[in-house]
Design an enzyme around this catalytic site. Structure first.
Site, PDB file in Angstrom:
ATOM      1  CE  LYS A   1     -13.674  -7.507   4.779  1.00 38.26           C
ATOM      2  NZ  LYS A   1     -12.920  -6.941   3.696  1.00 38.26           N
TER       3      LYS A   1
ATOM      4  CB  SER B   1      -4.395  -6.555   4.519  1.00 37.92           C
ATOM      5  OG  SER B   1      -3.877  -5.328   4.102  1.00 37.92           O
TER       6      SER B   1
ATOM      7  CG  HIS C   1      -1.931  -0.998   1.353  1.00 42.70           C
ATOM      8  ND1 HIS C   1      -2.100  -1.779   2.470  1.00 42.70           N
ATOM      9  CD2 HIS C   1      -2.886  -1.383   0.475  1.00 42.70           C
ATOM     10  CE1 HIS C   1      -3.122  -2.615   2.282  1.00 42.70           C
ATOM     11  NE2 HIS C   1      -3.609  -2.398   1.071  1.00 42.70           N
TER      12      HIS C   1
ATOM     13  NE  ARG D   1      -2.611  -7.451  -4.607  1.00 37.61           N
ATOM     14  CZ  ARG D   1      -3.472  -7.798  -3.678  1.00 37.61           C
ATOM     15  NH1 ARG D   1      -3.099  -7.865  -2.429  1.00 37.61           N
ATOM     16  NH2 ARG D   1      -4.719  -8.095  -3.981  1.00 37.61           N
TER      17      ARG D   1
HETATM   18  O1  PNS Z   1      -8.536  -2.890   0.280  1.00 36.30           O
HETATM   19  P1  PNS Z   1      -9.751  -3.491  -0.344  1.00 36.30           P
HETATM   20  O2  PNS Z   1     -10.510  -4.290   0.664  1.00 36.30           O
HETATM   21  O3  PNS Z   1      -9.438  -4.263  -1.601  1.00 36.30           O
HETATM   22  O4  PNS Z   1     -10.673  -2.255  -0.774  1.00 36.30           O
HETATM   23  C1  PNS Z   1     -11.930  -2.466  -1.328  1.00 36.30           C
HETATM   24  C2  PNS Z   1     -12.736  -1.149  -1.311  1.00 36.30           C
HETATM   25  C3  PNS Z   1     -12.806  -0.578   0.086  1.00 36.30           C
HETATM   26  C4  PNS Z   1     -12.080  -0.154  -2.229  1.00 36.30           C
HETATM   27  C5  PNS Z   1     -14.156  -1.490  -1.849  1.00 36.30           C
HETATM   28  O5  PNS Z   1     -14.691  -2.570  -1.155  1.00 36.30           O
HETATM   29  C6  PNS Z   1     -15.081  -0.291  -1.744  1.00 36.30           C
HETATM   30  O6  PNS Z   1     -14.976   0.646  -2.495  1.00 36.30           O
HETATM   31  N1  PNS Z   1     -16.000  -0.342  -0.753  1.00 36.30           N
HETATM   32  C7  PNS Z   1     -16.906   0.735  -0.444  1.00 36.30           C
HETATM   33  C8  PNS Z   1     -18.316   0.389  -0.882  1.00 36.30           C
HETATM   34  C9  PNS Z   1     -18.446   0.588  -2.373  1.00 36.30           C
HETATM   35  O7  PNS Z   1     -18.235   1.662  -2.904  1.00 36.30           O
HETATM   36  N2  PNS Z   1     -18.817  -0.512  -3.063  1.00 36.30           N
HETATM   37  C10 PNS Z   1     -18.953  -0.514  -4.484  1.00 36.30           C
HETATM   38  C11 PNS Z   1     -17.616  -0.643  -5.177  1.00 36.30           C
HETATM   39  S1  PNS Z   1     -17.786  -0.550  -6.920  1.00 36.30           S
END
Ligand code: PNS
Length: 163
Positions: free
Chosen positions: A41, A132, A17, A94
């Site tokens: 979560k 993570s 990150h 990645r």
């Molecule tokens: O680090 P991560 O868990 O891969 O991040 C995922 C994240 C937080 C970017 C994604 O789950 C997200 O944007 N969540 C917020 C809710 C949302 O906007 N959902 C629709 C995504 S198109």
């Protein structure tokens, strides 16, 4: 003024990150690391703790020169990015396996926030296997995560585990 939002769970922040943050800073005037607060979560660290950890590491590493901020958010990333008048949403890629999920997210976010582009930043090869969740699994089973997270993050993880 080009502002980018880098959303994620960051539970906890990894060197991968941090690599994405460092690569994003020269591309934008301001970068906001947006830490998702999702009470449904189960996280190792609370959203406040995750923000605090990233702030501490960013200060230690002298990242951003005042152009980097860390905020938690709940709800949609697209709504947060609109609220912040962001020009872009940054996501790290990645390996090829990330692409399909990231593409779907990018297209959904574009639908929700048509003026905001998703910009994919490629992580350094040495972090291409770091996530993570894998990190937490290895750590909880006694594996060594040195070099994959800053030492301070490792110490925080140890403190959590021993509690
Ligand atoms: O680090 P991560 O868990 O891969 O991040 C995922 C994240 C937080 C970017 C994604 O789950 C997200 O944007 N969540 C917020 C809710 C949302 O906007 N959902 C629709 C995504 S198109």
């Amino acid at each position: 003024m080009k502002r980018a939002v880098f959303p994620g769970s960051f539970d906890p922040v990894t060197n991968g990150h941090l690599d994405i943050i460092k690569r994003s800073l020269p591309l934008f005037d301001e970068v906001i690391v947006a830490v998702l607060n999702n009470p449904e979560k189960q996280h190792m660290f609370s959203a406040d703790e995750r923000c605090e950890i990233i702030r501490e590491i960013a200060a230690d590493q002298g990242l951003g020169d005042g152009r980097l901020s860390i905020e938690s958010f709940s709800g949609l990333t697209a709504d947060f990015a609109i609220k912040k008048s962001a020009a872009a949403i940054v996501r790290g890629i990645r390996a090829v396996q990330d692409y399909e999920y990231e593409l779907r997210m990018a297209l959904m976010n574009r639908r929700l926030a048509p003026g905001i582009e998703t910009v994919f930043v490629m992580a350094a090869e040495e972090y291409s296997f770091v996530s993570s969740s894998l990190l937490k699994q290895v750590f909880s089973l006694g594996g060594d995560v040195s070099g994959l997270v800053p030492d301070k993050v490792k110490a925080r993880m140890l403190a959590k585990l021993s509690r």
